[in-house]
Design an enzyme around this catalytic site. Structure first.
Site, PDB file in Angstrom:
ATOM      1  N   ARG A   1       3.091  -1.711   3.479  1.00  0.00           N
ATOM      2  CA  ARG A   1       4.400  -1.397   2.893  1.00  0.00           C
ATOM      3  C   ARG A   1       5.526  -1.406   3.926  1.00  0.00           C
ATOM      4  O   ARG A   1       6.486  -0.647   3.805  1.00  0.00           O
ATOM      5  CB  ARG A   1       4.379  -0.046   2.162  1.00  0.00           C
ATOM      6  CG  ARG A   1       3.548  -0.039   0.902  1.00  0.00           C
ATOM      7  CD  ARG A   1       4.324  -0.649  -0.254  1.00  0.00           C
ATOM      8  NE  ARG A   1       3.480  -0.765  -1.431  1.00  0.00           N
ATOM      9  CZ  ARG A   1       3.446   0.151  -2.405  1.00  0.00           C
ATOM     10  NH1 ARG A   1       4.191   1.196  -2.343  1.00  0.00           N
ATOM     11  NH2 ARG A   1       2.677  -0.037  -3.439  1.00  0.00           N
TER      12      ARG A   1
ATOM     13  N   ARG B   1      11.179  -0.046   0.639  1.00  0.00           N
ATOM     14  CA  ARG B   1      12.253   0.946   0.513  1.00  0.00           C
ATOM     15  C   ARG B   1      12.629   1.705   1.775  1.00  0.00           C
ATOM     16  O   ARG B   1      13.640   2.397   1.778  1.00  0.00           O
ATOM     17  CB  ARG B   1      11.898   1.942  -0.593  1.00  0.00           C
ATOM     18  CG  ARG B   1      12.038   1.325  -1.954  1.00  0.00           C
ATOM     19  CD  ARG B   1      11.546   2.250  -3.026  1.00  0.00           C
ATOM     20  NE  ARG B   1      10.105   2.448  -2.907  1.00  0.00           N
ATOM     21  CZ  ARG B   1       9.382   3.134  -3.777  1.00  0.00           C
ATOM     22  NH1 ARG B   1       9.963   3.698  -4.801  1.00  0.00           N
ATOM     23  NH2 ARG B   1       8.084   3.261  -3.616  1.00  0.00           N
TER      24      ARG B   1
ATOM     25  N   ARG C   1      17.794  -6.121  -2.875  1.00  0.00           N
ATOM     26  CA  ARG C   1      17.154  -5.827  -4.166  1.00  0.00           C
ATOM     27  C   ARG C   1      18.128  -5.297  -5.221  1.00  0.00           C
ATOM     28  O   ARG C   1      17.746  -5.165  -6.389  1.00  0.00           O
ATOM     29  CB  ARG C   1      16.051  -4.774  -3.953  1.00  0.00           C
ATOM     30  CG  ARG C   1      14.668  -5.288  -3.609  1.00  0.00           C
ATOM     31  CD  ARG C   1      13.927  -5.884  -4.806  1.00  0.00           C
ATOM     32  NE  ARG C   1      14.097  -5.127  -6.041  1.00  0.00           N
ATOM     33  CZ  ARG C   1      13.443  -4.029  -6.366  1.00  0.00           C
ATOM     34  NH1 ARG C   1      12.527  -3.562  -5.565  1.00  0.00           N
ATOM     35  NH2 ARG C   1      13.680  -3.386  -7.492  1.00  0.00           N
TER      36      ARG C   1
ATOM     37  N   ASP D   1       3.298  -7.958  -5.418  1.00  0.00           N
ATOM     38  CA  ASP D   1       2.653  -6.749  -5.918  1.00  0.00           C
ATOM     39  C   ASP D   1       1.305  -7.097  -6.519  1.00  0.00           C
ATOM     40  O   ASP D   1       1.106  -8.228  -6.978  1.00  0.00           O
ATOM     41  CB  ASP D   1       3.537  -6.042  -6.958  1.00  0.00           C
ATOM     42  CG  ASP D   1       3.072  -4.605  -7.153  1.00  0.00           C
ATOM     43  OD1 ASP D   1       3.475  -3.745  -6.355  1.00  0.00           O
ATOM     44  OD2 ASP D   1       2.261  -4.354  -8.063  1.00  0.00           O
TER      45      ASP D   1
ATOM     46  N   TYR E   1      -5.298   0.264 -13.612  1.00  0.00           N
ATOM     47  CA  TYR E   1      -3.969   0.216 -14.234  1.00  0.00           C
ATOM     48  C   TYR E   1      -4.051  -0.369 -15.645  1.00  0.00           C
ATOM     49  O   TYR E   1      -3.337   0.054 -16.548  1.00  0.00           O
ATOM     50  CB  TYR E   1      -3.001  -0.629 -13.394  1.00  0.00           C
ATOM     51  CG  TYR E   1      -2.491   0.093 -12.158  1.00  0.00           C
ATOM     52  CD1 TYR E   1      -1.673   1.214 -12.275  1.00  0.00           C
ATOM     53  CD2 TYR E   1      -2.822  -0.352 -10.888  1.00  0.00           C
ATOM     54  CE1 TYR E   1      -1.200   1.871 -11.155  1.00  0.00           C
ATOM     55  CE2 TYR E   1      -2.348   0.306  -9.754  1.00  0.00           C
ATOM     56  CZ  TYR E   1      -1.544   1.422  -9.901  1.00  0.00           C
ATOM     57  OH  TYR E   1      -1.081   2.078  -8.793  1.00  0.00           O
TER      58      TYR E   1
HETATM   59  O1  CP3 Z   1       5.160  -4.336   2.652  1.00  0.00           O
HETATM   60  C1  CP3 Z   1       4.217  -4.515   1.842  1.00  0.00           C
HETATM   61  O2  CP3 Z   1       3.155  -3.872   1.915  1.00  0.00           O
HETATM   62  C2  CP3 Z   1       4.336  -5.699   0.899  1.00  0.00           C
HETATM   63  C3  CP3 Z   1       4.300  -5.614  -0.429  1.00  0.00           C
HETATM   64  C4  CP3 Z   1       3.467  -4.745  -1.355  1.00  0.00           C
HETATM   65  C5  CP3 Z   1       4.055  -4.069  -2.446  1.00  0.00           C
HETATM   66  N1  CP3 Z   1       3.047  -3.545  -3.205  1.00  0.00           N
HETATM   67  C6  CP3 Z   1       5.485  -3.989  -2.715  1.00  0.00           C
HETATM   68  C7  CP3 Z   1       5.997  -2.917  -3.584  1.00  0.00           C
HETATM   69  C8  CP3 Z   1       2.089  -4.563  -1.421  1.00  0.00           C
HETATM   70  C9  CP3 Z   1       1.020  -5.037  -0.468  1.00  0.00           C
HETATM   71  C10 CP3 Z   1       1.838  -3.805  -2.610  1.00  0.00           C
HETATM   72  C11 CP3 Z   1       0.496  -3.467  -3.073  1.00  0.00           C
HETATM   73  C12 CP3 Z   1       0.344  -2.470  -4.133  1.00  0.00           C
HETATM   74  N2  CP3 Z   1       1.064  -2.322  -5.286  1.00  0.00           N
HETATM   75  C13 CP3 Z   1      -0.718  -1.547  -4.164  1.00  0.00           C
HETATM   76  C14 CP3 Z   1      -1.805  -1.445  -3.117  1.00  0.00           C
HETATM   77  C15 CP3 Z   1      -1.343  -0.732  -1.906  1.00  0.00           C
HETATM   78  C16 CP3 Z   1      -1.145   0.750  -2.061  1.00  0.00           C
HETATM   79  O3  CP3 Z   1      -0.006   1.198  -1.829  1.00  0.00           O
HETATM   80  O4  CP3 Z   1      -2.119   1.450  -2.339  1.00  0.00           O
HETATM   81  C17 CP3 Z   1      -0.576  -0.783  -5.339  1.00  0.00           C
HETATM   82  C18 CP3 Z   1      -1.467   0.337  -5.775  1.00  0.00           C
HETATM   83  C19 CP3 Z   1       0.554  -1.298  -6.049  1.00  0.00           C
HETATM   84  C20 CP3 Z   1       1.101  -0.849  -7.353  1.00  0.00           C
HETATM   85  C21 CP3 Z   1       2.473  -0.328  -7.184  1.00  0.00           C
HETATM   86  N3  CP3 Z   1       3.590  -1.124  -7.053  1.00  0.00           N
HETATM   87  C22 CP3 Z   1       2.897   1.031  -7.036  1.00  0.00           C
HETATM   88  C23 CP3 Z   1       1.996   2.240  -7.117  1.00  0.00           C
HETATM   89  C24 CP3 Z   1       4.295   1.019  -6.805  1.00  0.00           C
HETATM   90  C25 CP3 Z   1       5.223   2.194  -6.507  1.00  0.00           C
HETATM   91  C26 CP3 Z   1       6.052   2.575  -7.652  1.00  0.00           C
HETATM   92  C27 CP3 Z   1       7.213   3.471  -7.253  1.00  0.00           C
HETATM   93  O5  CP3 Z   1       8.361   3.076  -7.496  1.00  0.00           O
HETATM   94  O6  CP3 Z   1       6.954   4.542  -6.674  1.00  0.00           O
HETATM   95  C28 CP3 Z   1       4.688  -0.329  -6.815  1.00  0.00           C
HETATM   96  C29 CP3 Z   1       6.044  -0.841  -6.589  1.00  0.00           C
HETATM   97  C30 CP3 Z   1       6.269  -1.520  -5.296  1.00  0.00           C
HETATM   98  N4  CP3 Z   1       5.463  -2.482  -4.769  1.00  0.00           N
HETATM   99  C31 CP3 Z   1       7.379  -1.316  -4.436  1.00  0.00           C
HETATM  100  C32 CP3 Z   1       7.216  -2.203  -3.374  1.00  0.00           C
HETATM  101  C33 CP3 Z   1       8.156  -2.436  -2.212  1.00  0.00           C
HETATM  102  C34 CP3 Z   1       8.532  -0.341  -4.689  1.00  0.00           C
HETATM  103  C35 CP3 Z   1       9.455  -0.970  -5.668  1.00  0.00           C
HETATM  104  C36 CP3 Z   1      10.893  -0.733  -5.392  1.00  0.00           C
HETATM  105  O7  CP3 Z   1      11.361  -0.965  -4.265  1.00  0.00           O
HETATM  106  O8  CP3 Z   1      11.596  -0.404  -6.362  1.00  0.00           O
END
Ligand code: CP3
Length: 381
Positions: free
Chosen positions: A64, A68, A77, A113, A188
């Protein structure tokens, strides 16, 4: 890609659709111009450490790292929904590059994602800010699973395009591709939204194992194709995220989950890029997670790396495991912690520094840059 090669890939994709085995979506090894093949990334610190060699500096990247915690991310974004941003190749590429420019990390992690393959297959899914992935309709019965649309190779074109744009900018810094492991993805899908205990999928695997296996296989093929698209388009390594595997006991993991994770990786093994497997709360599952067939095991912040290495019998390089909570602690405490992670990691046949889970959104990016500088300042000997 030439038109001819594209048609061949389409043809192979069609053959795949007609068989039930986890055939690969496109044949062949990596292309001659791939960064791992043409000399750009094969000797990079990251790939060297993943392969158990001696890197020229200690490699570090952060799960990550794109997202953010960065003001430049929030700016680009603005007004664009999360999943839409993943499907605009120029934007996804720019977001992937932002932390590499800012922190001098040893890898980019592709901005996307784990639910993107669902979206590209035509499953109704969105990411609700502050909540996470939410499906229009949960997948709970045999009929629900049978009705799932198949992901096609063509639908993955925005992903391949974003990867091509990114590796063209990255030069000798490797791009890491990723996918969600079948359990985390299926969790999910069954719950229809994030959950804490994952009761839905854990009930289903016992109460209706046939439907569970069909769903896990669907998720394995979707994630496998997603990862394959990234690797073929230019990613130099691939990480499978089983973020919620820690909710499973070892027996359930081995019986109901590991075969599907193996199936997901069967889509990409032939490409020869290093494969990493990461989950949280997985201290008791590390050996089984290695045994799905990976080169590197990612360890969360709960287990010291010397103990993780002991459990794995010194068989694989490790990745991890700075506690994300300490990114907000005073520098002296964080520095001592990073040094202790490096010390514990020295026991393993290779070590890539990372966090023990993702960067918390409230992290001061300057702290991440300072952690990278510290790690690079410590000789790899
Ligand atoms: O920098 C990175 O790691 C690259 C991108 C990445 C994202 N998601 C971007 C993202 C990666 C590798 C993921 C994987 C992901 N997505 C996982 C596995 C890793 C982990 O954290 O356990 C999981 C479980 C998800 C599902 C998911 N997507 C969740 C739980 C969330 C958070 C929701 C929230 O708003 O709290 C996301 C959204 C997400 N994926 C964001 C990002 C940058 C945040 C979205 C935003 O900026 O509005």
């Amino acid at each position: 890609m030439t038109a001819c090669r594209y048609l061949l890939l389409l043809f192979l994709g069609t053959i795949e659709g007609m068989t039930s085995s986890p055939a690969t979506s496109a044949a062949g090894a990596l292309a001659a111009g791939h960064p791992l093949v043409d000399g750009r990334t094969a000797d990079s610190p990251l790939i060297t450490a993943y392969r158990g060699g001696k890197p020229s500096r200690r490699p570090v990247w952060f799960m990550r790292q794109a997202g953010r915690s960065l003001p430049e991310y929030l700016k680009v974004r603005e007004g664009i929904a999360m999943l839409d941003s993943c499907l605009r190749p120029e934007l996804a590429s720019e977001i992937t590059l932002q932390p590499v420019r800012r922190h001098d990390v040893d890898a980019g992690i592709f901005f996307s994602d784990i639910v993107i393959p669902l979206k590209l297959a035509g499953v109704g899914v969105d990411i609700v800010p502050g909540v996470g992935p939410v499906l229009d309709k949960p997948v709970r019965t045999a009929a629900d699973v049978a009705a799932l649309p198949q992901l096609t190779w063509e639908a993955l074109e925005p992903i391949r395009e974003a990867v091509r744009l990114t590796v063209a900018e990255l030069g000798s810094t490797p791009l890491i591709g990723f996918a969600g492991a079948p359990f985390t993805l299926a969790a999910y899908m069954v719950e229809g939204k994030p959950s804490r205990d994952h009761l839905g999928p854990r009930t289903m695997m016992h109460a209706d194992p046939e439907t569970w296996r069909a769903l896990a296989n669907w998720a394995a093929d979707a994630s496998g194709m997603f990862l394959q698209a990234q690797l073929q388009a230019g990613a130099s390594a691939g990480q499978l995220f089983d973020s919620w595997a820690g909710s499973l006991g070892l027996a359930d993991y081995k019986n109901f989950v590991a075969p599907a994770s193996t199936r997901a990786l069967d889509h990409v093994r032939h490409l020869g890029a290093p494969l990493i497997h990461f989950g949280t709360g997985t201290s008791e599952l590390l050996v089984a997670m290695r045994d799905v067939g990976v080169d590197v095991v990612g360890v969360d912040y709960r287990l010291p790396l010397d103990e993780a290495n002991r459990r794995l019998g010194g068989s694989v390089p490790l990745q991890g495991n700075i506690d994300p909570a300490l990114l907000s602690a005073p520098w002296a405490i964080l520095e001592a912690h990073v040094r202790s992670v490096i010390e514990a990691g020295a026991a393993a046949p290779g070590h890539v520094l990372n966090l023990g889970h993702g960067v918390p959104p409230e992290t001061d990016p300057a702290v991440l840059t300072r952690v990278v500088e510290l790690i690079h300042s410590i000789s790899p000997e």
